[in-house]
Design a protein around this motif. Structure first.
Motif, PDB file in Angstrom:
ATOM      1  N   ASP A 152       0.705  -1.275   0.265  1.00  0.00           N
ATOM      2  CA  ASP A 152       0.008  -0.181  -0.178  1.00  0.00           C
ATOM      3  C   ASP A 152       0.931   1.574   0.294  1.00  0.00           C
ATOM      4  O   ASP A 152       0.401   1.924  -1.073  1.00  0.00           O
ATOM      5  CB  ASP A 152      -0.796  -0.187   0.934  1.00  0.00           C
ATOM      6  N   ASP A 203     -13.023  -8.454   3.344  1.00  0.00           N
ATOM      7  CA  ASP A 203     -11.926  -7.054   4.047  1.00  0.00           C
ATOM      8  C   ASP A 203     -10.853  -7.697   4.435  1.00  0.00           C
ATOM      9  O   ASP A 203     -10.602  -8.808   4.242  1.00  0.00           O
ATOM     10  CB  ASP A 203     -13.126  -6.541   5.613  1.00  0.00           C
ATOM     11  N   ARG A 205      -6.807  -6.786   7.043  1.00  0.00           N
ATOM     12  CA  ARG A 205      -6.561  -5.435   7.657  1.00  0.00           C
ATOM     13  C   ARG A 205      -4.953  -4.369   6.338  1.00  0.00           C
ATOM     14  O   ARG A 205      -4.795  -3.653   6.685  1.00  0.00           O
ATOM     15  CB  ARG A 205      -5.376  -6.144   8.857  1.00  0.00           C
ATOM     16  N   PRO A 207      -4.715  -3.301   3.012  1.00  0.00           N
ATOM     17  CA  PRO A 207      -5.108  -1.450   2.031  1.00  0.00           C
ATOM     18  C   PRO A 207      -5.339  -2.484   1.051  1.00  0.00           C
ATOM     19  O   PRO A 207      -7.025  -2.296   0.307  1.00  0.00           O
ATOM     20  CB  PRO A 207      -4.493  -0.347   2.223  1.00  0.00           C
ATOM     21  N   ALA A 210      -7.647  -5.640   0.125  1.00  0.00           N
ATOM     22  CA  ALA A 210      -8.925  -5.273   1.319  1.00  0.00           C
ATOM     23  C   ALA A 210     -10.307  -4.935  -0.009  1.00  0.00           C
ATOM     24  O   ALA A 210      -9.994  -4.165  -0.788  1.00  0.00           O
ATOM     25  CB  ALA A 210      -8.974  -4.103   1.856  1.00  0.00           C
ATOM     26  N   TRP A 393     -13.560   1.611   7.212  1.00  0.00           N
ATOM     27  CA  TRP A 393     -12.617   2.045   6.988  1.00  0.00           C
ATOM     28  C   TRP A 393     -12.165   3.470   7.335  1.00  0.00           C
ATOM     29  O   TRP A 393     -10.716   3.566   7.166  1.00  0.00           O
ATOM     30  CB  TRP A 393     -12.403   2.247   5.608  1.00  0.00           C
ATOM     31  N   SER A 396      -9.345   3.782  10.123  1.00  0.00           N
ATOM     32  CA  SER A 396      -8.169   3.374   9.684  1.00  0.00           C
ATOM     33  C   SER A 396      -7.433   3.862   9.614  1.00  0.00           C
ATOM     34  O   SER A 396      -7.291   4.973   8.837  1.00  0.00           O
ATOM     35  CB  SER A 396      -8.133   2.047   8.828  1.00  0.00           C
ATOM     36  N   GLU A 398      -4.218   3.998   8.213  1.00  0.00           N
ATOM     37  CA  GLU A 398      -2.750   3.688   6.389  1.00  0.00           C
ATOM     38  C   GLU A 398      -3.916   4.959   6.035  1.00  0.00           C
ATOM     39  O   GLU A 398      -5.674   4.828   5.741  1.00  0.00           O
ATOM     40  CB  GLU A 398      -3.436   2.674   6.129  1.00  0.00           C
ATOM     41  N   PHE A 401      -6.687   3.708   3.228  1.00  0.00           N
ATOM     42  CA  PHE A 401      -7.991   3.264   2.719  1.00  0.00           C
ATOM     43  C   PHE A 401      -8.487   4.300   2.888  1.00  0.00           C
ATOM     44  O   PHE A 401      -9.684   4.399   2.792  1.00  0.00           O
ATOM     45  CB  PHE A 401      -7.970   2.881   4.751  1.00  0.00           C
ATOM     46  N   LYS A 404      -9.666   4.319  -0.265  1.00  0.00           N
ATOM     47  CA  LYS A 404     -10.744   2.586  -0.188  1.00  0.00           C
ATOM     48  C   LYS A 404     -12.209   3.211  -0.299  1.00  0.00           C
ATOM     49  O   LYS A 404     -12.834   2.894  -0.448  1.00  0.00           O
ATOM     50  CB  LYS A 404     -10.651   1.854   0.254  1.00  0.00           C
ATOM     51  N   THR A 405     -12.164   4.162   1.173  1.00  0.00           N
ATOM     52  CA  THR A 405     -13.458   4.533   1.605  1.00  0.00           C
ATOM     53  C   THR A 405     -14.195   5.616   0.609  1.00  0.00           C
ATOM     54  O   THR A 405     -15.209   5.390   0.561  1.00  0.00           O
ATOM     55  CB  THR A 405     -13.445   5.778   3.107  1.00  0.00           C
TER      56      THR A 405
END
Length: 434
Positions: A152, A203, A205, A207, A210, A393, A396, A398, A401, A404-405
């Motif tokens: 990531d 999902d 841990r 990214p 996920a 997310w 999170s 990172e 994420f 991704k959110t």
């Protein structure tokens, strides 16, 4: 008296109609201006929100990969040479992937640097190699060029989310990592590919591993339970209240409570589900069955109100004509009134389902905030929902994420837009004007 009042009657009064008319027009112009400003402000806020979501999330639909020259050593993967699937599955593919990346950088010999080098590669590299061998065992004993996911941090660096211009202490990608990345780029061993994992995986841990498929399946399982429970109950309740129930204080009380339930905060329904479905009946936590039952309770008032409005919109002459030719009250409702009201009922049901699809608070109360990796296979399996996945997310740390959110929000908004568009099309297609 007549002579004295005549001059008073002849007094000319000022004509105020023109001034009043101007003030009225000015007030109307100001009102239109205020309305236009409000609409433009709302549209500007919406555009700003969508721009923020899209600008942060569109990069999640691409994922960078690293090319490895992998030697599938038969002595390490299949020592017996029998091609037993169990033996092939247990091979040390993680070690093979790490050795392949280290072979591309023979100058990296220090243990700490070798560990940092392999950190550029996703932890799912072993899964990629395993799937390749399981699908085609003929690759054993050969050297293949295999693309594996980048980590990531490398992916964020390649997308510009991590700048190389800031001091090394302020970024997670160090100077030595940038040197290795530049060498991979120069050799053509890094490329961006469409991120299918985002749509096909659950999902994780990590990214880069996920995806939203598990949450999407959980959402639609819950939506199915919600519609199966709320649609027939809501429509039958509306038919009884509108067509058969006597008008007295009890039906008035029921109507008031239905209208009040439509305005109750959704988290109250979550508390009800926690107290009744989980604590009293002992149903499984974090299951689509329980989530669907809670959302059905929340959706029922919306469906009842929409169905009653659709039934009330049918002209009384339809009922009177049916009763006049000898139909019973039930026949008049089921054969004539209900079919004509069904487009409005379906529209209200779809809007209620769209509202349920976007709910988060009641699902948090029944335990659907748990970290679920596996794709749910049934209504009683542990699952999560797409809004809850977005919530997880967003919390999170990172950086990967974040995109991704936003991408998951884009997918959820797309579902909601489609459902609302279907409701509009149904209303336009089957609407009857009386």
């Amino acid at each position: 008296m007549t002579e004295m009042s005549a001059p008073a009657a002849q007094i000319q009064r000022p004509d105020l109609s023109g001034a009043r008319l101007k003030r009225r027009y000015a007030a109307e112009a100001r009102f239109r201006l205020y309305g236009l400003i409000a609409v433009l402000a709302a549209l500007g806020t919406l555009v700003l929100l969508l721009f923020s979501i899209i600008s942060n999330g569109y990069t999640a639909f691409a994922q960078h990969h690293i090319a490895l020259e992998v030697t599938f050593d038969e002595a390490e993967i299949d020592p017996t040479g029998e091609r037993d699937p169990q033996v092939l599955r247990r091979a040390n593919y993680q070690g093979i992937a790490r050795s392949s990346l280290r072979n591309a950088f023979p100058d990296v010999t220090e243990r700490r640097e070798r560990r940092a080098l392999t950190a550029l590669m996703s932890g799912s590299a072993d899964q990629t190699l395993r799937e390749l061998v399981m699908e085609n065992p003929d690759v054993i004993g050969t050297t293949q060029r295999v693309w594996v996911k980048a980590s990531d941090e490398l992916d964020s660096f390649m997308k510009g989310h991590i700048s190389r211009d800031v001091p090394e202490s302020d970024r997670r990608v160090k100077d030595r990592d940038i040197v290795w990345i530049d060498q991979l780029i120069a050799a053509g061993n890094i490329e961006s590919q469409f991120n299918t994992t985002f749509f096909t995986a659950g999902d994780s841990r990590e990214p880069e591993q996920a995806g939203i498929w598990g949450a999407t399946v959980g959402s639609f399982l819950m939506l199915f339970v919600t519609l199966v429970l709320s649609f027939p109950i809501g429509v039958l309740s509306a038919i009884y209240l509108e067509e058969f129930a006597p008008k007295n204080r009890w039906t008035d009380l029921i109507e008031v409570n239905i209208n009040n339930l439509a305005a109750v905060p959704s988290i109250v329904f979550g508390l009800l589900g926690l107290a009744v479905f989980l604590n009293f009946f002992g149903l499984p936590r974090s299951a689509p069955l329980v989530g669907g039952m809670v959302l059905a309770l929340m959706t029922l008032p919306t469906i009842i109100i929409a169905a009653r409005a659709a039934l009330k919109a049918v002209p009384p002459s339809i009922r009177e004509a049916a009763l006049g030719v000898g139909a019973s009250k039930l026949q008049a409702v089921t054969h004539h009134v209900l079919p004509l009201a069904m487009p409005g009922i379906l529209t209200g049901t779809i809007l209620g389902a769209a509202q349920a699809l976007g709910e988060t608070a009641p699902l948090l109360m029944i335990g659907m905030v748990a970290f679920i990796v596996d794709i749910p296979g049934g209504f009683t399996d542990s699952a999560t929902a797409l809004p809850v996945q977005i919530y997880l997310w967003a919390d999170s740390p990172e950086r990967a994420f974040v995109e991704k959110t936003s991408a998951a929000i884009m997918v959820l908004l797309a579902f909601l837009v489609v459902m609302n568009a279907v409701a509009v099309l149904l209303r336009k297609r089957f609407e009857r004007r009386w």
